[in-house]
Write an enzyme that holds these catalytic residues in place. Structure first.
Site: not given
Ligand code: 13P
Length: 249
Positions: A9, A11, A94, A96, A166, A172, A212
């Site tokens: 992903n 982003k 997601h 976010e 997740e 993150g 992560s």
């Molecule tokens: P990270 O691997 O940067 O923690 O992000 C995970 C994520 O949001 C995948 O959709």
């Protein structure tokens, strides 16, 4: 055998040239053939990605899609638009999108319905926040998210749905769920799918972990019985790390 999946992903990262470079660099790696691998550049670069990934085993994933068919929805991208680029896989729900863009369960349910009607494959994200985890309400939160979205559907095709667990506190932050925490939740999710739909569906459903994941932690997480791969954020932006994670499957 359930499908093993590792998806990056990306982003809101990488411009046109950076996206092309990253894809080319991933294509050059030797990746485990038993794993379905996805990259997800931003909307403007999906067409390039489809071209670059043609005749490779790498698939292209969109990071979002509209909850509406067409019309006055400034800034949105529809299933039909993605379809016209031959992009048939999307991420929905997601954290976010849920928190920053206030996408609620109703909107996510609409997206799910539209995607399945248009024969898309959906990576559907669920996860509890840190408060829920601290107060040990994570199972309640996950069940509630499923009840208000996927479980509103009469049926699902396990080839068209991937659940991405997740935990928000792991995204993150560098603080991944432990392999045990991931396994415990994935098993719980599979059990819920069994109760709602059927054992056969729940056994075919790929449930992947995100939050992560790093090359150093991927192997142990992926080794868990109910963990069928990963949705990778930060580490998917470096081709070496991403390839190492894919090859940890
Ligand atoms: P990270 O691997 O940067 O923690 O992000 C995970 C994520 O949001 C995948 O959709």
């Amino acid at each position: 055998m359930r499908k093993k999946i590792v998806a990056g992903n990306w982003k809101m990262n990488n411009d046109e040239i950076e996206s092309q470079r990253l894809i080319n660099s991933i294509i050059e790696k030797k990746l485990d053939n038993n794993c379905e691998v996805y990259v997800s550049p931003s909307f403007p670069f999906l067409k390039d990605a489809i071209k670059l990934c043609d005749k490779t085993n790498i698939k292209v994933l969109a990071q979002n899609v509209s909850h509406e068919i067409e019309g006055a929805f400034t800034g949105d991208v529809s299933c039909k638009m993605l379809d016209s680029l031959e992009v048939k896989s999307v991420i929905i729900g997601h954290s976010e999108r849920r928190t920053i863009f206030k996408e609620d369960n109703n909107m996510l349910l609409n997206k799910l319905k539209l995607c399945f009607k248009n024969n898309f494959q959906v990576f559907f994200c669920i996860g509890e926040d840190i408060d829920a985890r601290k107060s040990e309400e994570q199972f309640f939160v996950i069940e509630d998210q499923l009840n208000k979205t996927v479980f509103q559907l009469e049926n699902i095709d396990p080839n068209k749905l991937i659940i991405a667990y997740e935990p928000v506190w792991a995204i993150g932050t560098g603080l991944s769920a432990t392999p045990n925490q991931a396994q415990e939740m994935h098993k719980f999710i599979r059990e819920k799918f069994k109760n709602k739909f059927s054992e056969s569906i729940s056994e075919k459903l790929s449930i992947i972990y995100g939050g992560s994941v790093k090359p150093s932690s991927a192997k142990e997480i992926f080794a868990q019985n109910d963990v069928d791969g990963g949705l990778i954020g930060g580490a998917s932006l470096k081709s070496n790390d991403f390839a190492d994670i894919v090859n940890s499957i």
